[in-house]
Design a protein around this motif. Structure first.
Motif, PDB file in Angstrom:
ATOM      1  N   MET A   1       0.840  -1.198   0.000  1.00 28.38           N
ATOM      2  CA  MET A   1       0.000   0.000   0.000  1.00 28.38           C
ATOM      3  C   MET A   1       0.877   1.251   0.000  1.00 28.38           C
ATOM      4  SD  MET A   1      -3.045   1.054   2.660  1.00 28.38           S
ATOM      5  CE  MET A   1      -1.911   1.363   4.011  1.00 28.38           C
ATOM      6  N   LEU A   2       0.503   2.246  -0.825  1.00 30.64           N
ATOM      7  CA  LEU A   2       1.273   3.478  -0.905  1.00 30.64           C
ATOM      8  C   LEU A   2       1.111   4.289   0.377  1.00 30.64           C
ATOM      9  CD1 LEU A   2       0.495   4.655  -4.556  1.00 30.64           C
ATOM     10  CD2 LEU A   2       2.621   3.649  -3.703  1.00 30.64           C
ATOM     11  N   PRO A   3       2.176   4.983   0.801  1.00 31.13           N
ATOM     12  CA  PRO A   3       2.068   5.828   1.996  1.00 31.13           C
ATOM     13  C   PRO A   3       1.161   7.016   1.745  1.00 31.13           C
ATOM     14  CG  PRO A   3       4.177   6.146   0.901  1.00 31.13           C
ATOM     15  CD  PRO A   3       3.525   4.978   0.230  1.00 31.13           C
ATOM     16  N   SER A   4       0.634   7.586   2.821  1.00 31.18           N
ATOM     17  CA  SER A   4      -0.307   8.687   2.707  1.00 31.18           C
ATOM     18  C   SER A   4       0.407   9.997   2.389  1.00 31.18           C
ATOM     19  CB  SER A   4      -1.090   8.839   4.014  1.00 31.18           C
ATOM     20  OG  SER A   4      -0.216   9.260   5.054  1.00 31.18           O
ATOM     21  N   PHE A   5      -0.357  10.968   1.904  1.00 37.85           N
ATOM     22  CA  PHE A   5       0.179  12.302   1.621  1.00 37.85           C
ATOM     23  C   PHE A   5       0.694  12.952   2.902  1.00 37.85           C
ATOM     24  CE2 PHE A   5      -0.608  16.917   1.257  1.00 37.85           C
ATOM     25  CZ  PHE A   5       0.283  17.207   0.231  1.00 37.85           C
ATOM     26  N   GLU A   6      -0.011  12.724   4.016  1.00 37.15           N
ATOM     27  CA  GLU A   6       0.405  13.300   5.300  1.00 37.15           C
ATOM     28  C   GLU A   6       1.768  12.759   5.733  1.00 37.15           C
ATOM     29  OE1 GLU A   6      -2.560  12.043   4.652  1.00 37.15           O
ATOM     30  OE2 GLU A   6      -3.797  13.862   4.715  1.00 37.15           O
ATOM     31  N   PHE A   7       2.026  11.496   5.434  1.00 39.21           N
ATOM     32  CA  PHE A   7       3.322  10.924   5.760  1.00 39.21           C
ATOM     33  C   PHE A   7       4.434  11.663   5.023  1.00 39.21           C
ATOM     34  CE2 PHE A   7       6.748   8.030   4.426  1.00 39.21           C
ATOM     35  CZ  PHE A   7       7.254   7.655   5.667  1.00 39.21           C
ATOM     36  N   PHE A   8       4.225  11.905   3.729  1.00 40.41           N
ATOM     37  CA  PHE A   8       5.256  12.596   2.955  1.00 40.41           C
ATOM     38  C   PHE A   8       5.472  14.032   3.425  1.00 40.41           C
ATOM     39  CE2 PHE A   8       4.480   9.345  -0.452  1.00 40.41           C
ATOM     40  CZ  PHE A   8       5.782   8.860  -0.466  1.00 40.41           C
ATOM     41  N   LEU A   9       4.425  14.672   3.937  1.00 37.63           N
ATOM     42  CA  LEU A   9       4.558  16.055   4.396  1.00 37.63           C
ATOM     43  C   LEU A   9       5.599  16.191   5.511  1.00 37.63           C
ATOM     44  CD1 LEU A   9       0.910  17.508   4.512  1.00 37.63           C
ATOM     45  CD2 LEU A   9       2.792  18.165   2.990  1.00 37.63           C
ATOM     46  N   VAL A  10       5.706  15.176   6.346  1.00 44.46           N
ATOM     47  CA  VAL A  10       6.703  15.229   7.420  1.00 44.46           C
ATOM     48  C   VAL A  10       7.957  14.427   7.084  1.00 44.46           C
ATOM     49  CG1 VAL A  10       5.025  15.688   9.237  1.00 44.46           C
ATOM     50  CG2 VAL A  10       5.579  13.325   8.659  1.00 44.46           C
ATOM     51  N   ALA A  11       7.805  13.354   6.296  1.00 37.32           N
ATOM     52  CA  ALA A  11       8.945  12.484   6.019  1.00 37.32           C
ATOM     53  C   ALA A  11       9.959  13.145   5.092  1.00 37.32           C
ATOM     54  CB  ALA A  11       8.468  11.168   5.415  1.00 37.32           C
ATOM     55  N   ILE A  12       9.508  13.883   4.099  1.00 41.16           N
ATOM     56  CA  ILE A  12      10.446  14.513   3.159  1.00 41.16           C
ATOM     57  C   ILE A  12      11.328  15.552   3.851  1.00 41.16           C
ATOM     58  CG2 ILE A  12      10.609  16.030   1.139  1.00 41.16           C
ATOM     59  CD1 ILE A  12       8.282  14.464  -0.072  1.00 41.16           C
ATOM     60  N   PRO A  13      10.766  16.501   4.641  1.00 35.20           N
ATOM     61  CA  PRO A  13      11.653  17.423   5.374  1.00 35.20           C
ATOM     62  C   PRO A  13      12.564  16.702   6.363  1.00 35.20           C
ATOM     63  CG  PRO A  13       9.409  18.261   5.342  1.00 35.20           C
ATOM     64  CD  PRO A  13       9.353  16.865   4.814  1.00 35.20           C
ATOM     65  N   ALA A  14      12.065  15.636   6.988  1.00 37.04           N
ATOM     66  CA  ALA A  14      12.877  14.895   7.952  1.00 37.04           C
ATOM     67  C   ALA A  14      14.098  14.289   7.279  1.00 37.04           C
ATOM     68  CB  ALA A  14      12.034  13.797   8.607  1.00 37.04           C
ATOM     69  N   VAL A  15      13.896  13.664   6.133  1.00 38.40           N
ATOM     70  CA  VAL A  15      15.008  13.044   5.408  1.00 38.40           C
ATOM     71  C   VAL A  15      15.950  14.118   4.863  1.00 38.40           C
ATOM     72  CG1 VAL A  15      15.608  11.657   3.383  1.00 38.40           C
ATOM     73  CG2 VAL A  15      13.719  10.960   4.855  1.00 38.40           C
ATOM     74  N   ALA A  16      15.407  15.239   4.409  1.00 37.48           N
ATOM     75  CA  ALA A  16      16.234  16.305   3.836  1.00 37.48           C
ATOM     76  C   ALA A  16      17.213  16.870   4.862  1.00 37.48           C
ATOM     77  CB  ALA A  16      15.350  17.417   3.275  1.00 37.48           C
ATOM     78  N   VAL A  17      16.750  17.130   6.088  1.00 35.97           N
ATOM     79  CA  VAL A  17      17.651  17.715   7.083  1.00 35.97           C
ATOM     80  C   VAL A  17      18.701  16.704   7.534  1.00 35.97           C
ATOM     81  CG1 VAL A  17      16.008  19.459   7.894  1.00 35.97           C
ATOM     82  CG2 VAL A  17      16.036  17.209   8.988  1.00 35.97           C
ATOM     83  N   VAL A  18      18.327  15.437   7.607  1.00 32.04           N
ATOM     84  CA  VAL A  18      19.319  14.417   7.963  1.00 32.04           C
ATOM     85  C   VAL A  18      20.338  14.263   6.833  1.00 32.04           C
ATOM     86  CG1 VAL A  18      19.676  11.982   8.493  1.00 32.04           C
ATOM     87  CG2 VAL A  18      17.760  13.208   9.514  1.00 32.04           C
ATOM     88  N   GLY A  19      19.889  14.375   5.591  1.00 30.95           N
ATOM     89  CA  GLY A  19      20.805  14.309   4.464  1.00 30.95           C
ATOM     90  C   GLY A  19      21.832  15.422   4.495  1.00 30.95           C
ATOM     91  N   LEU A  20      21.413  16.641   4.818  1.00 33.78           N
ATOM     92  CA  LEU A  20      22.354  17.757   4.960  1.00 33.78           C
ATOM     93  C   LEU A  20      23.388  17.449   6.030  1.00 33.78           C
ATOM     94  CD1 LEU A  20      19.880  20.771   4.740  1.00 33.78           C
ATOM     95  CD2 LEU A  20      21.572  20.114   3.023  1.00 33.78           C
ATOM     96  N   SER A  21      22.931  16.839   7.133  1.00 34.93           N
ATOM     97  CA  SER A  21      23.839  16.461   8.211  1.00 34.93           C
ATOM     98  C   SER A  21      24.829  15.399   7.743  1.00 34.93           C
ATOM     99  CB  SER A  21      23.040  15.939   9.410  1.00 34.93           C
ATOM    100  OG  SER A  21      23.894  15.409  10.393  1.00 34.93           O
ATOM    101  N   LYS A  22      24.330  14.373   7.050  1.00 31.61           N
ATOM    102  CA  LYS A  22      25.205  13.304   6.577  1.00 31.61           C
ATOM    103  C   LYS A  22      26.213  13.823   5.551  1.00 31.61           C
ATOM    104  CE  LYS A  22      24.919   9.527   7.516  1.00 31.61           C
ATOM    105  NZ  LYS A  22      25.565   8.769   8.627  1.00 31.61           N
ATOM    106  N   GLY A  23      25.840  14.868   4.836  1.00 33.71           N
ATOM    107  CA  GLY A  23      26.766  15.466   3.890  1.00 33.71           C
ATOM    108  C   GLY A  23      27.909  16.190   4.554  1.00 33.71           C
ATOM    109  N   GLY A  24      27.746  16.524   5.860  1.00 31.69           N
ATOM    110  CA  GLY A  24      28.839  17.150   6.600  1.00 31.69           C
ATOM    111  C   GLY A  24      28.461  18.366   7.403  1.00 31.69           C
ATOM    112  N   LEU A  25      27.168  18.723   7.461  1.00 35.54           N
ATOM    113  CA  LEU A  25      26.770  19.957   8.126  1.00 35.54           C
ATOM    114  C   LEU A  25      26.469  19.811   9.610  1.00 35.54           C
ATOM    115  CD1 LEU A  25      24.578  21.854   5.516  1.00 35.54           C
ATOM    116  CD2 LEU A  25      26.806  22.489   6.398  1.00 35.54           C
ATOM    117  N   GLY A  26      26.856  18.714  10.225  1.00 38.26           N
ATOM    118  CA  GLY A  26      26.767  18.638  11.677  1.00 38.26           C
ATOM    119  C   GLY A  26      25.607  17.820  12.203  1.00 38.26           C
ATOM    120  N   GLY A  27      25.814  17.278  13.413  1.00 34.71           N
ATOM    121  CA  GLY A  27      24.858  16.349  14.009  1.00 34.71           C
ATOM    122  C   GLY A  27      23.562  16.965  14.479  1.00 34.71           C
ATOM    123  N   ALA A  28      23.496  18.306  14.605  1.00 32.79           N
ATOM    124  CA  ALA A  28      22.267  18.927  15.087  1.00 32.79           C
ATOM    125  C   ALA A  28      21.105  18.638  14.148  1.00 32.79           C
ATOM    126  CB  ALA A  28      22.457  20.437  15.240  1.00 32.79           C
TER     127      ALA A  28
END
Length: 254
Positions: A1-28
């Motif tokens: 089953m496909l995830p809901s639109f509400e899931f993507f509303l929070v999941a995409i920003p969550a993954v984006a900020v962690v990606g910036l961190s993994k790229g080298g911008l710090g653990g915060a």
């Protein structure tokens, strides 16, 4: 089953900020990811969804930083980290994640305040000499890092507490950090499988979020590569302070 639109509303920003961190911008930034995604799914499921994404981010970051490393830093911290992961697996049912966050938050905030006092009060802005490696401290902070990464997904601040005072070249610092956490996350796959959290549903949700992970990790790496040491280290201490305050906030349940 496909995830809901509400899931993507929070999941995409969550993954984006962690990606910036993994790229080298710090653990915060990394500390925000799981709590943000936990607005849409249970916290343990959020952590499980993140683990495969983190492994992909690690692969991208390893490629982006393939020319940079500090082997001494990496190898002196890894034994303690492996011990910490093992301890976390063995005691995870007995230790409160919030209690761990609270202790780490207090330690991290004190660490940053000490740096500010040393640099801008005692030495009046003059540069403090870099600290040398210490095997005892490395084993201790490596263990804390591995333990807190498993129990509370908060391995960044202990790593910073040990490594920032070494005053490595920013690119060497980030290369060592990327390699260290790639190995830590890979080791964590074993207990997550044992807990039954890496099931088909969670792996499917991870797959849908991979494009965001790839783009944000590369963006974070590019930003760090453009930073000079005079900008990088104040920025990283600032990120450590934010991480410490975020851990305190979560730990006391506000």
């Amino acid at each position: 089953m496909l995830p809901s639109f509400e899931f993507f509303l929070v999941a995409i920003p969550a993954v984006a900020v962690v990606g910036l961190s993994k790229g080298g911008l710090g653990g915060a930034f990394a500390l925000v990811g799981v709590p943000l995604m936990a607005l849409a799914v249970p916290p343990m499921q959020a952590a499980a969804i993140f683990l495969p994404i983190l492994l992909v981010m690690d692969a991208v970051a390893l490629w982006a930083w393939r020319q940079y490393n500090d082997r001494r830093t990496l190898f002196i911290l890894l034994p303690g980290a492996i011990l910490g992961i093992g301890l976390g697996w063995a005691t995870s049912s007995y230790v409160s994640a919030n209690a761990m966050r609270l202790v780490l938050g207090l330690i991290t905030v004190a660490f940053v305040l000490r740096f500010v006092a040393e640099t801008y009060v005692r030495h009046r802005g003059n540069e403090i000499a870099a600290r040398s490696h210490n095997s005892v401290l490395a084993t201790f902070w490596g263990t804390v890092c591995g333990y807190s990464s498993f129990v509370a997904h908060a391995g960044g601040p202990p790593f910073q507490i040990y490594v920032l005072p070494l005053k490595l070249d920013p690119r060497s610092y980030t290369g060592a950090s990327v390699r260290f956490f790639a190995l830590v996350n890979l080791i964590k796959v074993i207990p997550y499988f044992a807990l039954g959290e890496l099931d088909t549903e969670n792996l499917t949700l991870s797959f849908f979020l991979l494009p965001v992970a790839l783009v944000s990790t590369l963006a974070g790496a590019q930003l760090v590569k453009m930073m000079k040491p005079a900008i990088f280290y104040p920025f990283m201490y600032g990120m450590a302070l934010i991480a410490g305050l975020k851990l305190l906030w979560d730990g006391i349940g506000l």
